[in-house]
Write a protein that holds these residues in place. Sequence first.
Motif, PDB file in Angstrom:
ATOM      1  N   LEU A  80       0.824  -1.207   0.000  1.00  0.00           N
ATOM      2  CA  LEU A  80       0.000   0.000   0.000  1.00  0.00           C
ATOM      3  C   LEU A  80       0.861   1.262   0.000  1.00  0.00           C
ATOM      4  N   ILE A  81       2.057   1.171  -0.582  1.00  0.00           N
ATOM      5  CA  ILE A  81       2.999   2.287  -0.545  1.00  0.00           C
ATOM      6  C   ILE A  81       2.423   3.527  -1.238  1.00  0.00           C
ATOM      7  N   GLY A  82       1.508   3.336  -2.183  1.00  0.00           N
ATOM      8  CA  GLY A  82       0.905   4.471  -2.861  1.00  0.00           C
ATOM      9  C   GLY A  82       0.179   5.406  -1.912  1.00  0.00           C
ATOM     10  N   TRP A  83      -0.367   4.847  -0.811  1.00  0.00           N
ATOM     11  CA  TRP A  83      -1.090   5.655   0.166  1.00  0.00           C
ATOM     12  C   TRP A  83      -0.135   6.376   1.110  1.00  0.00           C
ATOM     13  N   VAL A  84       1.139   6.056   1.026  1.00  0.00           N
ATOM     14  CA  VAL A  84       2.170   6.734   1.812  1.00  0.00           C
ATOM     15  C   VAL A  84       2.800   7.855   0.992  1.00  0.00           C
ATOM     16  N   ASP A 178      -6.783  -0.465  -6.110  1.00  0.00           N
ATOM     17  CA  ASP A 178      -6.739  -1.904  -6.388  1.00  0.00           C
ATOM     18  C   ASP A 178      -5.707  -2.526  -5.459  1.00  0.00           C
ATOM     19  N   THR A 179      -6.161  -3.164  -4.403  1.00  0.00           N
ATOM     20  CA  THR A 179      -5.242  -3.670  -3.381  1.00  0.00           C
ATOM     21  C   THR A 179      -4.642  -5.025  -3.750  1.00  0.00           C
ATOM     22  N   ARG A 180      -4.836  -5.454  -4.994  1.00  0.00           N
ATOM     23  CA  ARG A 180      -4.173  -6.683  -5.457  1.00  0.00           C
ATOM     24  C   ARG A 180      -2.837  -6.399  -6.130  1.00  0.00           C
ATOM     25  N   VAL A 181      -2.575  -5.130  -6.487  1.00  0.00           N
ATOM     26  CA  VAL A 181      -1.358  -4.833  -7.235  1.00  0.00           C
ATOM     27  C   VAL A 181      -0.132  -4.982  -6.337  1.00  0.00           C
ATOM     28  N   SER A 182       0.999  -5.230  -6.950  1.00  0.00           N
ATOM     29  CA  SER A 182       2.241  -5.374  -6.204  1.00  0.00           C
ATOM     30  C   SER A 182       2.753  -4.014  -5.759  1.00  0.00           C
ATOM     31  N   ALA A 183       3.707  -4.036  -4.835  1.00  0.00           N
ATOM     32  CA  ALA A 183       4.310  -2.785  -4.370  1.00  0.00           C
ATOM     33  C   ALA A 183       4.979  -2.042  -5.525  1.00  0.00           C
ATOM     34  N   GLU A 184       5.629  -2.798  -6.416  1.00  0.00           N
ATOM     35  CA  GLU A 184       6.298  -2.178  -7.561  1.00  0.00           C
ATOM     36  C   GLU A 184       5.279  -1.487  -8.463  1.00  0.00           C
ATOM     37  N   GLU A 185       4.164  -2.150  -8.694  1.00  0.00           N
ATOM     38  CA  GLU A 185       3.117  -1.557  -9.530  1.00  0.00           C
ATOM     39  C   GLU A 185       2.518  -0.323  -8.864  1.00  0.00           C
ATOM     40  N   ALA A 186       2.329  -0.396  -7.544  1.00  0.00           N
ATOM     41  CA  ALA A 186       1.754   0.742  -6.820  1.00  0.00           C
ATOM     42  C   ALA A 186       2.667   1.960  -6.896  1.00  0.00           C
ATOM     43  N   ALA A 188       5.060   2.538  -9.114  1.00  0.00           N
ATOM     44  CA  ALA A 188       5.156   2.990 -10.504  1.00  0.00           C
ATOM     45  C   ALA A 188       3.913   3.779 -10.895  1.00  0.00           C
ATOM     46  N   ASN A 189       2.765   3.355 -10.385  1.00  0.00           N
ATOM     47  CA  ASN A 189       1.524   4.068 -10.686  1.00  0.00           C
ATOM     48  C   ASN A 189       1.560   5.481 -10.121  1.00  0.00           C
ATOM     49  N   VAL A 190       2.032   5.633  -8.885  1.00  0.00           N
ATOM     50  CA  VAL A 190       2.112   6.959  -8.279  1.00  0.00           C
ATOM     51  C   VAL A 190       3.050   7.857  -9.086  1.00  0.00           C
ATOM     52  N   GLU A 191       4.187   7.304  -9.504  1.00  0.00           N
ATOM     53  CA  GLU A 191       5.150   8.093 -10.269  1.00  0.00           C
ATOM     54  C   GLU A 191       4.563   8.528 -11.616  1.00  0.00           C
ATOM     55  N   ARG A 192       3.926   7.591 -12.306  1.00  0.00           N
ATOM     56  CA  ARG A 192       3.321   7.903 -13.608  1.00  0.00           C
ATOM     57  C   ARG A 192       2.175   8.903 -13.460  1.00  0.00           C
ATOM     58  N   TRP A 193       1.341   8.677 -12.462  1.00  0.00           N
ATOM     59  CA  TRP A 193       0.193   9.544 -12.187  1.00  0.00           C
ATOM     60  C   TRP A 193       0.672  10.958 -11.854  1.00  0.00           C
ATOM     61  N   HIS A 194       1.714  11.042 -11.054  1.00  0.00           N
ATOM     62  CA  HIS A 194       2.288  12.330 -10.670  1.00  0.00           C
ATOM     63  C   HIS A 194       2.759  13.096 -11.901  1.00  0.00           C
ATOM     64  N   GLN A 195       3.461  12.407 -12.805  1.00  0.00           N
ATOM     65  CA  GLN A 195       3.978  13.070 -13.998  1.00  0.00           C
ATOM     66  C   GLN A 195       2.850  13.522 -14.922  1.00  0.00           C
ATOM     67  N   GLN A 196       1.799  12.689 -15.036  1.00  0.00           N
ATOM     68  CA  GLN A 196       0.654  13.078 -15.863  1.00  0.00           C
ATOM     69  C   GLN A 196       0.038  14.375 -15.364  1.00  0.00           C
ATOM     70  N   MET A 197      -0.103  14.483 -14.054  1.00  0.00           N
ATOM     71  CA  MET A 197      -0.697  15.684 -13.485  1.00  0.00           C
ATOM     72  C   MET A 197       0.217  16.897 -13.630  1.00  0.00           C
ATOM     73  N   LEU A 198       1.519  16.691 -13.474  1.00  0.00           N
ATOM     74  CA  LEU A 198       2.464  17.791 -13.684  1.00  0.00           C
ATOM     75  C   LEU A 198       2.359  18.331 -15.109  1.00  0.00           C
ATOM     76  N   ASP A 199       2.312  17.415 -16.076  1.00  0.00           N
ATOM     77  CA  ASP A 199       2.188  17.826 -17.477  1.00  0.00           C
ATOM     78  C   ASP A 199       0.879  18.572 -17.705  1.00  0.00           C
ATOM     79  N   PHE A 200      -0.173  18.103 -17.074  1.00  0.00           N
ATOM     80  CA  PHE A 200      -1.487  18.746 -17.200  1.00  0.00           C
ATOM     81  C   PHE A 200      -1.456  20.161 -16.623  1.00  0.00           C
TER      82      PHE A 200
END
Length: 409
Positions: A80-84, A178-186, A188-200
């Motif tokens: 659940l690292i994304g929530w941190v 989605d609490t089934r995803v791995s820590a790596e996926e979580a 990576a999702n935060v990093e990708r999501w962060h960049q998308q919002m920065l670009d926006f």
Amino acid sequence: MRRRCPVVIDPAGTDIHAEGARIRANGSVSQVELPGGVLAWSVTGQQVARKVLSDQRFSKDPRKHWTDYLEGRIGQDFPLIGWVLMDNLTTAYGSDHSRLRKPCANAFTPRRVEALRPAVERAAVELLGELATVSPTESVDLKARYAHPLPSRVICDLFGVPEEDREEMLRGGEVNVDTRVSAEEAAANVERWHQQMLDFIEEKRRNPGPDLTSDLIAAQQAEGSRLTDSEMVGTLHIMLATGTEPVKNLIGNAVFALLTHPEQLDLVRSGRAGWDDVIQETLRMQAPVAHLPFRFAVEDVDIDGVTIRRGDPLLVNFAAIGRDPDVHGDTAAEFDITRADKEHLSFGHGVYRCIGQPLALREAEIALRMLFQRFPNLVLAVPPEEVTPQPTFIMNGLDTLPVLLKGRA
């Protein structure tokens, strides 16, 4: 005697209500084991939850108050690292929470929400029109075709998200719950999501428009950058995600409840009950957010006979709270829109009450009323037991909602 063995949380959220009952059997505050073997506290009692949600001895900021994280015992491999890692209202505490909440709070006043009514109704009309082209004998996923796109369209319009970018920008919020995803996926999702919002945000700086994102940027510049870019990103994260996911679940859960309790739907059609009764009872019995992370004790806290040590993580189990038998008695697990007391905490409490509550309630009322007006003979396309839950223990919704539209008004 209370059974003290921690309940191990099912990452797939297979049966959150049965799990909530097992947690409650240990007490209104009891330990659970999260993915990754991390121990935390879960609050299932409504009165205790009110105290926790209004007690400043509980922080939402892991970067300041989660001892195990600060001392390196919680690493990037925590599922659940994304929530941190998020930097928004979800992880803000004290004055930081007030500062981050203020820029968006004025966007969801009753007057402004009422001004959005035509936009919500227009979205409903368009989506129902698309559904009307489907054969009455063809199964339709009402979640994918109506419950999800209606609130996502409204919130994306409000924040000026271009249509071609919406699916990708909203995907980050979907993966985050989605609490089934791995820590790596979580991570990576935060990093990708962060960049998308920065670009926006950068695009909005270059080309502002009549939307809330442009307003936030203008306020940031006028107030001497009180919100950092990271906080701006975090604000957009939470606004787009909470403006879509919980409302989607509320609409889907309400439709499913009515289709499996046709006598309750008849009460609405006959005028003996209203759509607000449906919505409030759905929020009570099927809270759209099930088990929300995180809060952290900033000091040792004694509550309901349990001592939560400084730095301990805590989750609020809204799905269990709505079914608290101490509040709703032996019928707490039953759907009854005539229930006199529909009290719930599904939008939070006190300073942590969801700022989007007025809009969510308006969207749900319009969505349900217009859906059953357009398709009065709507039925499930499969037996109720084949409708499966959303695969997460954080949210409480349906994976799909297959229906037959049948007759049309």
